[in-house]
Design a protein around this motif. Structure first.
Motif, PDB file in Angstrom:
ATOM      1  N   TYR A  71       0.859  -1.088  -0.040  1.00  0.00           N
ATOM      2  CA  TYR A  71       0.019   0.009  -0.108  1.00  0.00           C
ATOM      3  C   TYR A  71       0.783   1.246   0.024  1.00  0.00           C
ATOM      4  O   TYR A  71       1.966   1.352   0.849  1.00  0.00           O
ATOM      5  N   HIS A  97       0.804   5.340   0.300  1.00  0.00           N
ATOM      6  CA  HIS A  97      -0.031   6.391   0.715  1.00  0.00           C
ATOM      7  C   HIS A  97       0.366   7.686   0.292  1.00  0.00           C
ATOM      8  O   HIS A  97       1.428   8.186   0.381  1.00  0.00           O
ATOM      9  N   PRO A 108       0.110  11.502   0.314  1.00  0.00           N
ATOM     10  CA  PRO A 108      -0.407  12.324   1.154  1.00  0.00           C
ATOM     11  C   PRO A 108      -0.797  13.830   0.965  1.00  0.00           C
ATOM     12  O   PRO A 108      -0.341  14.736   1.462  1.00  0.00           O
ATOM     13  N   GLY A 139      -4.750   7.317  -0.221  1.00  0.00           N
ATOM     14  CA  GLY A 139      -4.451   8.574   0.154  1.00  0.00           C
ATOM     15  C   GLY A 139      -5.369   9.142   1.229  1.00  0.00           C
ATOM     16  O   GLY A 139      -6.270   8.595   1.682  1.00  0.00           O
ATOM     17  N   GLY A 199       2.988  -1.073   4.333  1.00  0.00           N
ATOM     18  CA  GLY A 199       2.314   0.256   3.984  1.00  0.00           C
ATOM     19  C   GLY A 199       3.769   1.145   3.827  1.00  0.00           C
ATOM     20  O   GLY A 199       4.735   1.313   4.897  1.00  0.00           O
ATOM     21  N   ALA A 208       1.008   5.407   6.882  1.00  0.00           N
ATOM     22  CA  ALA A 208       0.835   3.687   6.429  1.00  0.00           C
ATOM     23  C   ALA A 208       1.507   2.765   7.405  1.00  0.00           C
ATOM     24  O   ALA A 208       2.013   2.971   8.275  1.00  0.00           O
ATOM     25  N   SER A 210       2.672  10.258  10.954  1.00  0.00           N
ATOM     26  CA  SER A 210       1.616  11.092  10.274  1.00  0.00           C
ATOM     27  C   SER A 210       2.108  12.709  10.266  1.00  0.00           C
ATOM     28  O   SER A 210       1.544  13.550  10.577  1.00  0.00           O
TER      29      SER A 210
END
Length: 388
Positions: free
Chosen positions: A5, A7, A9, A59, A269, A274, A287
């Protein structure tokens, strides 16, 4: 292993209900793409013996990237991991990004420097429609309008066979008739997969603030439950299989990426916020875009991790099992977790079986039609406090 996966952002603007990690500033986009590629390489030692079955761009808004960025990241996966032939490669997209030119770009194969033959193209689109009504889209602060939603689906279905769309129900001022119109419009495009979620109020979102101030009415759980049952009935009438609480797919069109999560497979991730899972422990990246970029530049994984206890794994299996058509295997509970867990599960489930919310068939515990919408609440009552 299930897959990787990635991400992305970044978003053009913040939807009022969203609490995912993203930034509306694209200033560090190029740095982020390079950092994502670097993290793909940094994590390969953790999963060196695994085979990647799916690649998923989530996302945020992955479709905000240039096609060259997306292909670069896919090539990095191939360069660092073993990948099955014809993996499912999904990109989440917003309708306002999906012009015909862009859709054609996404659908094309390209020459990969990491393989002798042409690379597998992106073969699955997940499009964030949410609603086919202007007032709903404005209330949610979506970046697209209804015309863009319909136009992108008209074009996308020419170039992609495997398309999923997102719809949201339980919105203020959404009548049953209006919700059924949303479903009918979605069905008119003959997409083979629909993901549909109840609007929820997350802390620190604009929606939470507007409801608190009385600008937007309070959400109605009874209305959301009615919408859910209308959705299930209508989609099943049209050949969809309700294979997970929020997901409906035609045969052979279930999301392989998401199904792997629910079936407890390993995954990696990549990117800020992730999560990764190796079968024993779970880790999650910070994050924060700036901290993430700084850490990756220093060859450090910006993540924390936890080792899951037996009780943690039992609780997760109960939660995912009840949400899916695969249910909870009572044999697996007894063999993998032991008699204490087996007896506790049967004891807790008894009242829900009596109320026709759960049933046992062929040693598998599942929700009934009446119990599906309540599956998360039922699962929490079947959880066991950590014995360890």
């Amino acid at each position: 292993m299930s897959g990787i996966y990635i991400h992305i952002p970044f978003c053009k603007q913040a939807c009022h209900y969203c609490d995912f990690h993203f930034s509306t500033s694209m200033k560090k986009k190029d740095e982020m793409v390079l950092a994502l590629a670097k993290e793909i390489g940094l994590r390969k030692d953790e999963f060196q013996d695994e085979v990647v079955e799916t690649i998923y761009f989530g996302g945020g808004t992955p479709s905000i990237l240039q096609i060259a960025d997306i292909r670069f990241l896919i090539d990095e996966v191939y360069r660092n991991y073993k990948v099955i032939e014809n993996p499912e490669i999904t990109i989440e997209a917003n309708p306002d990004d999906l012009t015909e030119e862009r859709i054609i770009e996404l659908s094309l194969e390209w020459q990969s420097p990491n393989r002798a033959k042409l690379n597998n193209r992106i073969n699955r689109l997940s499009i964030g429609i949410q609603s086919f009504f202007e007032d709903d889209l404005k209330m949610m602060n979506r970046a697209h309008n209804v015309d863009e939603a319909k136009k992108c689906l008209e074009i996308a279905t020419k170039y992609f066979d495997n398309i999923s769309i997102d719809l949201i129900y339980g919105m203020p001022n959404m009548s049953n008739e209006k919700w059924l119109q949303n479903i009918e419009t979605a069905l008119s495009f003959n997409v083979p997969h629909i993901s549909s979620y109840a609007l929820t109020v997350e802390p620190k979102t604009a929606l939470h603030s507007y409801i608190k101030k009385g600008i937007i009415p309070q959400l109605d759980d009874d209305k959301a439950q009615k919408h859910f049952h209308l959705l299930v009935e209508k989609l099943e009438e049209n050949g969809f299989i309700h294979y997970e609480l929020s997901n409906f797919g035609k045969e052979n069109y279930f999301s392989k990426n998401n199904s792997s999560y629910w079936l407890g497979k390993k995954y990696i991730g990549i990117g800020p916020s992730a999560h990764s899972y190796d079968g024993i422990s779970r880790s999650w990246n910070v994050s924060n875009n700036s901290i993430y970029l700084k850490s990756i530049l220093e060859n450090q994984l910006p993540s924390e991790s936890e080792t899951l206890s037996k009780t943690d794994r039992y609780n997760e299996y109960v939660m995912t099992g009840l949400r899916t058509i695969w249910g909870i295997s009572l044999e697996r509970i007894e063999n993998e977790f032991g008699k204490i867990y087996f007896d506790y599960l049967n004891q807790q489930a008894e009242k829900y079986i009596e109320d026709h919310l759960l049933f046992v068939d062929d040693n598998i515990l599942r929700t009934t039609k009446s119990g599906k919408f309540l599956s998360d609440g039922i699962a929490s009552d079947l959880f066991l406090l950590n014995l360890e």
